[in-house]
Design an enzyme around this catalytic site. Structure first.
Site, PDB file in Angstrom:
ATOM      1  N   TYR A 128      -1.980 -27.227   9.932  1.00  0.00           N
ATOM      2  CA  TYR A 128      -2.496 -25.863  10.584  1.00  0.00           C
ATOM      3  C   TYR A 128      -2.592 -24.885   9.278  1.00  0.00           C
ATOM      4  CZ  TYR A 128      -2.805 -21.763  13.394  1.00  0.00           C
ATOM      5  OH  TYR A 128      -3.064 -20.640  14.015  1.00  0.00           O
ATOM      6  N   GLY A 135      -1.347 -22.102   8.383  1.00  0.00           N
ATOM      7  CA  GLY A 135      -0.187 -21.245   7.947  1.00  0.00           C
ATOM      8  C   GLY A 135       0.962 -22.119   7.682  1.00  0.00           C
ATOM      9  N   LYS A 136       0.687 -23.640   7.779  1.00  0.00           N
ATOM     10  CA  LYS A 136       1.630 -24.258   7.480  1.00  0.00           C
ATOM     11  C   LYS A 136       1.968 -24.334   5.639  1.00  0.00           C
ATOM     12  CE  LYS A 136       2.252 -25.814  11.405  1.00  0.00           C
ATOM     13  NZ  LYS A 136       3.509 -25.421  12.345  1.00  0.00           N
ATOM     14  N   ASN A 137       3.001 -24.995   5.216  1.00  0.00           N
ATOM     15  CA  ASN A 137       3.422 -24.982   3.849  1.00  0.00           C
ATOM     16  C   ASN A 137       2.214 -25.794   3.005  1.00  0.00           C
ATOM     17  OD1 ASN A 137       5.868 -23.990   4.645  1.00  0.00           O
ATOM     18  ND2 ASN A 137       7.104 -24.990   3.163  1.00  0.00           N
ATOM     19  N   LEU A 138       1.762 -26.873   3.612  1.00  0.00           N
ATOM     20  CA  LEU A 138       0.427 -27.471   3.310  1.00  0.00           C
ATOM     21  C   LEU A 138      -0.467 -27.357   4.389  1.00  0.00           C
ATOM     22  CD1 LEU A 138      -0.904 -29.215   0.949  1.00  0.00           C
ATOM     23  CD2 LEU A 138       0.142 -31.230   2.433  1.00  0.00           C
TER      24      LEU A 138
END
EC number: 2.6.1.90
Length: 377
Positions: free
Chosen positions: A194, A196-199
């Site tokens: 998604y 907003g995730k770190n990746l």
């Protein structure tokens, strides 16, 4: 990539996350990769998907990665691949995002919620065995906020009771316990990409990782209508493939993931120094863990007032998550251990996610800390 205090930088607001700044860093590379896809028309399961799968499997320290449409599908397909279904029970933490429990419900199984450790906010291994019944088929530990769950203890319990482990690593890209990456401890590890995730992708995407070649083959069948050969359907499958265009974004971001993770850890260190004298309960990184700080979550009894006060200064916070999963309408009849999930319930009323993203500078952190001190923390 460590950003020092810049006293000349004028900051008008501080968002919870800043996707636009990060996206500008990789824009040209993403567009180049996408242009290649458009020119070749490799829109579905193009070579970029396979390239990403190979890179991400290596990053997680596993043999196989299967690109999927989103993190929820990753959990759902993992349950299907392990033959979890009607009449089964799946144990998970009571404080995750709803997708964890929804995936269990999609499989036909019943979610059983276990309370959390008050220090690391992950499922409490000491509470798991009380929740195991003859119907229990699997455990889904959630590596919440970027801190690994206590996998050695969970693995021992699962092995002793003959249970499968599906890791919900949606917030834990690159997180480690004793040097081992999240996603590699269980039978299958599930990731969300998604935005907003770190990746994160430029839309929805997800993946399941495993060391088991048979499970990997099963996941590939499930994601693509049960097809290994076009129009031959070997099982009841689904349409939950990773888009090639999203793989382009993820390939670009894979070049930066470690730098961004180190930057998040530096931001967390700055927060720890700046907030040490306050009455906020700060996150604790376990000695065995490499926390990747998808979120920087603190606790305070005046959480809602703090959010309002900081928002007035254009500093924006969040709550992850405001209600235990067992209180959601679809799960109100679910079993909880112990009854009522007292630690989850207490935490839900006090947790507060401060701004956290790799591009934050020490000045950003100082401004957030000053606002918290001015509030009275």
């Amino acid at each position: 990539m460590i950003r020092q205090l810049d006293t000349d930088l004028e900051i008008s607001s501080i968002p919870l996350v800043d996707l636009a700044t990060q996206s500008r860093q990789i824009k040209e590379d993403v567009l180049r990769r996408m242009s290649d896809v458009i020119d070749s028309a490799r829109y579905i399961l193009g070579q970029e998907v396979q390239e990403f799968e190979e890179q991400f499997a290596a990053y997680c320290g596993v043999d196989h990665c299967v690109g999927l449409a989103n993190g929820t599908d990753a959990l759902h397909m993992a349950l299907r691949a392990l033959d979890v279904g009607e009449g089964d029970e799946v144990i998970t933490a009571g404080n995750s995002f709803a997708a964890t429990a929804f995936a269990i419900a999609y499989s036909g199984a019943q979610a059983v919620f276990v309370d959390i450790d008050p220090v690391d906010f992950n499922i409490d291994p000491n509470r798991i065995e009380a929740a195991i019944t003859p119907r229990t088929k699997a455990i889904i530990p959630v590596h919440l906020y970027g801190q690994p769950a206590q996998m050695a203890a969970i693995r021992e319990i699962a092995d002793r009771h003959g249970l499968k482990i599906i890791e919900d690593a949606a917030q834990a890209h690159g997180a480690e316990s004793n040097g081992q990456r999240c996603g590699s401890f269980g039978d299958i590890g599930c990731f969300s990409f998604y935005p907003g995730k770190n990746l994160g992708a430029f839309g929805d995407a997800g993946a399941a990782v495993t060391n088991d070649p048979e499970l990997a083959d099963r996941l590939r069948l499930l994601r693509n209508y049960g097809q290994k050969v076009k129009n031959r359907h070997d099982c009841l499958g689904y349409n939950c493939r990773m888009d090639t265009l999203q793989a382009c974004v993820l390939l670009s971001k894979m070049q930066h993931i470690e730098d961004w993770t180190n930057s998040r850890r530096q931001v967390a260190a700055w927060y720890g120094e700046a907030l040490a004298g306050t009455d906020l309960q700060l996150p604790v990184e376990r000695d065995d863990a490499r926390h990747v700080y998808h979120l920087y979550v603190v606790r305070h009894p005046q959480r809602d007032a703090i959010i309002e006060s900081l928002a007035a200064k254009k500093i924006f916070c969040g709550v992850h998550y405001p209600h235990p999963l067992a209180t959601a309408t679809p799960f109100q009849d679910a079993k909880t251990f112990p009854e009522g999930l007292p630690v989850c319930t207490s935490a839900a009323s006090a947790i507060l996610s401060l701004p956290m993203y790799p591009e934050m500078t020490q000045q950003h952190v100082s401004m957030v800390a000053k606002a918290l001190v001015d509030f009275g923390c």
